[in-house]
Design a protein around this motif. Structure first.
Motif, PDB file in Angstrom:
ATOM      1  N   ASP A 172      72.636  24.939  90.190  1.00 16.17           N
ATOM      2  CA  ASP A 172      71.747  26.085  89.988  1.00 16.17           C
ATOM      3  C   ASP A 172      70.305  25.680  90.273  1.00 16.17           C
ATOM      4  OD1 ASP A 172      73.802  27.722  89.201  1.00 16.17           O
ATOM      5  OD2 ASP A 172      73.227  27.810  87.090  1.00 16.17           O
ATOM      6  N   THR A 173      69.505  26.646  90.610  1.00 17.83           N
ATOM      7  CA  THR A 173      68.071  26.446  90.801  1.00 17.83           C
ATOM      8  C   THR A 173      67.346  27.170  89.683  1.00 17.83           C
ATOM      9  OG1 THR A 173      68.316  26.351  93.199  1.00 17.83           O
ATOM     10  CG2 THR A 173      66.126  26.853  92.356  1.00 17.83           C
ATOM     11  N   ILE A 174      66.416  26.478  89.057  1.00 23.63           N
ATOM     12  CA  ILE A 174      65.601  27.081  88.007  1.00 23.63           C
ATOM     13  C   ILE A 174      64.161  27.059  88.479  1.00 23.63           C
ATOM     14  CG2 ILE A 174      64.753  26.888  85.640  1.00 23.63           C
ATOM     15  CD1 ILE A 174      67.376  25.531  84.926  1.00 23.63           C
ATOM     16  N   HIS A 175      63.528  28.217  88.517  1.00 22.59           N
ATOM     17  CA  HIS A 175      62.131  28.309  88.908  1.00 22.59           C
ATOM     18  C   HIS A 175      61.310  28.228  87.627  1.00 22.59           C
ATOM     19  CE1 HIS A 175      58.570  30.737  90.490  1.00 22.59           C
ATOM     20  NE2 HIS A 175      58.532  29.559  91.060  1.00 22.59           N
ATOM     21  N   PHE A 176      60.401  27.265  87.578  1.00 19.75           N
ATOM     22  CA  PHE A 176      59.556  27.146  86.400  1.00 19.75           C
ATOM     23  C   PHE A 176      58.174  26.669  86.777  1.00 19.75           C
ATOM     24  CE2 PHE A 176      61.579  23.036  86.786  1.00 19.75           C
ATOM     25  CZ  PHE A 176      60.639  22.116  86.370  1.00 19.75           C
ATOM     26  N   CYS A 177      57.268  26.928  85.888  1.00 22.23           N
ATOM     27  CA  CYS A 177      55.883  26.528  86.056  1.00 22.23           C
ATOM     28  C   CYS A 177      55.554  25.582  84.911  1.00 22.23           C
ATOM     29  CB  CYS A 177      54.997  27.769  86.004  1.00 22.23           C
ATOM     30  SG  CYS A 177      53.241  27.422  86.143  1.00 22.23           S
ATOM     31  N   VAL A 178      54.841  24.519  85.191  1.00 24.19           N
ATOM     32  CA  VAL A 178      54.484  23.575  84.136  1.00 24.19           C
ATOM     33  C   VAL A 178      52.976  23.397  84.060  1.00 24.19           C
ATOM     34  CG1 VAL A 178      56.646  22.287  84.336  1.00 24.19           C
ATOM     35  CG2 VAL A 178      54.640  21.481  85.559  1.00 24.19           C
ATOM     36  N   GLU A 179      52.554  23.045  82.874  1.00 25.96           N
ATOM     37  CA  GLU A 179      51.186  22.596  82.664  1.00 25.96           C
ATOM     38  C   GLU A 179      51.306  21.148  82.237  1.00 25.96           C
ATOM     39  OE1 GLU A 179      48.297  25.139  80.593  1.00 25.96           O
ATOM     40  OE2 GLU A 179      48.067  23.441  79.233  1.00 25.96           O
ATOM     41  N   ALA A 180      50.562  20.284  82.883  1.00 25.19           N
ATOM     42  CA  ALA A 180      50.658  18.859  82.590  1.00 25.19           C
ATOM     43  C   ALA A 180      49.271  18.262  82.421  1.00 25.19           C
ATOM     44  CB  ALA A 180      51.404  18.140  83.708  1.00 25.19           C
ATOM     45  N   LYS A 181      49.199  17.289  81.539  1.00 24.25           N
ATOM     46  CA  LYS A 181      47.956  16.566  81.300  1.00 24.25           C
ATOM     47  C   LYS A 181      48.005  15.265  82.099  1.00 24.25           C
ATOM     48  CE  LYS A 181      45.363  14.411  77.554  1.00 24.25           C
ATOM     49  NZ  LYS A 181      45.345  14.123  76.112  1.00 24.25           N
ATOM     50  N   VAL A 182      46.925  14.966  82.821  1.00 20.42           N
ATOM     51  CA  VAL A 182      46.837  13.701  83.545  1.00 20.42           C
ATOM     52  C   VAL A 182      46.610  12.609  82.509  1.00 20.42           C
ATOM     53  CG1 VAL A 182      45.563  12.362  85.262  1.00 20.42           C
ATOM     54  CG2 VAL A 182      45.903  14.821  85.596  1.00 20.42           C
ATOM     55  N   THR A 183      47.529  11.640  82.463  1.00 19.24           N
ATOM     56  CA  THR A 183      47.425  10.572  81.464  1.00 19.24           C
ATOM     57  C   THR A 183      47.035   9.228  82.066  1.00 19.24           C
ATOM     58  OG1 THR A 183      49.800  10.137  81.631  1.00 19.24           O
ATOM     59  CG2 THR A 183      49.077  11.666  79.906  1.00 19.24           C
ATOM     60  N   SER A 184      47.112   9.111  83.398  1.00 21.58           N
ATOM     61  CA  SER A 184      46.749   7.861  84.040  1.00 21.58           C
ATOM     62  C   SER A 184      46.420   8.126  85.505  1.00 21.58           C
ATOM     63  CB  SER A 184      47.915   6.869  83.952  1.00 21.58           C
ATOM     64  OG  SER A 184      47.639   5.693  84.676  1.00 21.58           O
ATOM     65  N   VAL A 185      45.380   7.454  85.998  1.00 17.20           N
ATOM     66  CA  VAL A 185      45.012   7.509  87.406  1.00 17.20           C
ATOM     67  C   VAL A 185      44.751   6.076  87.832  1.00 17.20           C
ATOM     68  CG1 VAL A 185      43.323   8.328  89.099  1.00 17.20           C
ATOM     69  CG2 VAL A 185      43.926   9.787  87.151  1.00 17.20           C
ATOM     70  N   SER A 186      45.371   5.654  88.937  1.00 15.82           N
ATOM     71  CA  SER A 186      45.117   4.287  89.389  1.00 15.82           C
ATOM     72  C   SER A 186      45.224   4.196  90.904  1.00 15.82           C
ATOM     73  CB  SER A 186      46.088   3.303  88.730  1.00 15.82           C
ATOM     74  OG  SER A 186      47.399   3.537  89.162  1.00 15.82           O
ATOM     75  N   ALA A 187      44.578   3.172  91.426  1.00 14.71           N
ATOM     76  CA  ALA A 187      44.641   2.861  92.848  1.00 14.71           C
ATOM     77  C   ALA A 187      44.486   1.356  92.979  1.00 14.71           C
ATOM     78  CB  ALA A 187      43.536   3.577  93.605  1.00 14.71           C
ATOM     79  N   ARG A 188      45.220   0.796  93.933  1.00  8.70           N
ATOM     80  CA  ARG A 188      45.086  -0.631  94.184  1.00  8.70           C
ATOM     81  C   ARG A 188      45.323  -0.913  95.650  1.00  8.70           C
ATOM     82  NH1 ARG A 188      50.597  -3.440  91.921  1.00  8.70           N
ATOM     83  NH2 ARG A 188      51.987  -1.912  92.836  1.00  8.70           N
ATOM     84  N   GLU A 189      44.646  -1.929  96.130  1.00  6.28           N
ATOM     85  CA  GLU A 189      44.800  -2.342  97.528  1.00  6.28           C
ATOM     86  C   GLU A 189      46.041  -3.216  97.631  1.00  6.28           C
ATOM     87  OE1 GLU A 189      43.064  -1.592 100.323  1.00  6.28           O
ATOM     88  OE2 GLU A 189      41.911  -0.177  99.107  1.00  6.28           O
TER      89      GLU A 189
END
Length: 128
Positions: free
Chosen positions: A68-85
Motif C-alpha cells: 500500500d501507499t500512504i501519503h503523509f506530511c511530516v514536520e521534522a526538527k533539524v537535530t544535526s548538520v555536518s560536512a566533512r572533506e
C-alpha cells in the motif's frame, strides 16, 4: 497552506547499488554481475517505523497492507548538520527528528486500490 514541490523518487539506480557493493569489496572479489535485484533500492536512513501506539494515534491500525501507499506530511526538527572533506569530495548530511505526522484523508479512498490512490495523488506512472 504549505506548498510542496514535485514528488522525487529517492531510489538508487541499479548502477549506483552495484557501484556501492563493488566499492566495499576488494578488487579481487568484484563481479561484473548485478547484485542490485537482491538489495534495498532506498537508503536505510529513509525508512521509518511506526509502532502500535503511533498507528493508533494516526488511526492506521489494521488499515495497511504490504505494498500500500500512504501519503503523509511530516514536520521534522533539524537535530544535526555536518560536512566533512573526503578524498572523493565533500560529504554533507543533516539529521531530522520527525515530530508531527499528518496522513491524507480522501473521500471514497476506502473503495480505491493502493495503485488507484497513488495514481490519483501523483499522476500516472511515468509522469515526472
Amino acid at each position: 497552506m504549505a506548498h510542496f514541490t514535485k514528488m522525487i523518487d529517492m531510489a538508487k539506480t541499479p548502477e549506483q547499488i552495484n557501484k556501492e557493493v563493488d566499492d566495499s569489496r576488494p578488487a579481487s572479489e568484484r563481479s561484473a554481475t548485478s547484485v542490485a535485484d537482491n538489495l534495498p533500492k532506498y537508503p536505510y536512513g529513509l525508512c521509518i517505523t511506526i509502532e502500535n501506539e503511533q498507528l493508533d494515534k494516526l488511526d492506521l491500525d489494521g488499515d495497511c497492507d504490504i505494498g500500500d501507499t500512504i501519503h503523509f506530511c511530516v514536520e521534522a526538527k533539524v537535530t544535526s548538520v555536518s560536512a566533512r572533506e573526503k578524498e572523493k569530495g565533500e560529504d554533507k548530511h543533516i539529521e531530522l527528528q520527525i515530530t508531527h505526522i499528518a496522513t491524507e484523508g480522501e473521500e471514497g479512498a476506502e473503495s480505491m486500490s493502493s495503485e488507484e490512490r497513488s495514481e490519483k495523488r501523483y499522476g500516472e506512472k511515468g509522469d515526472a
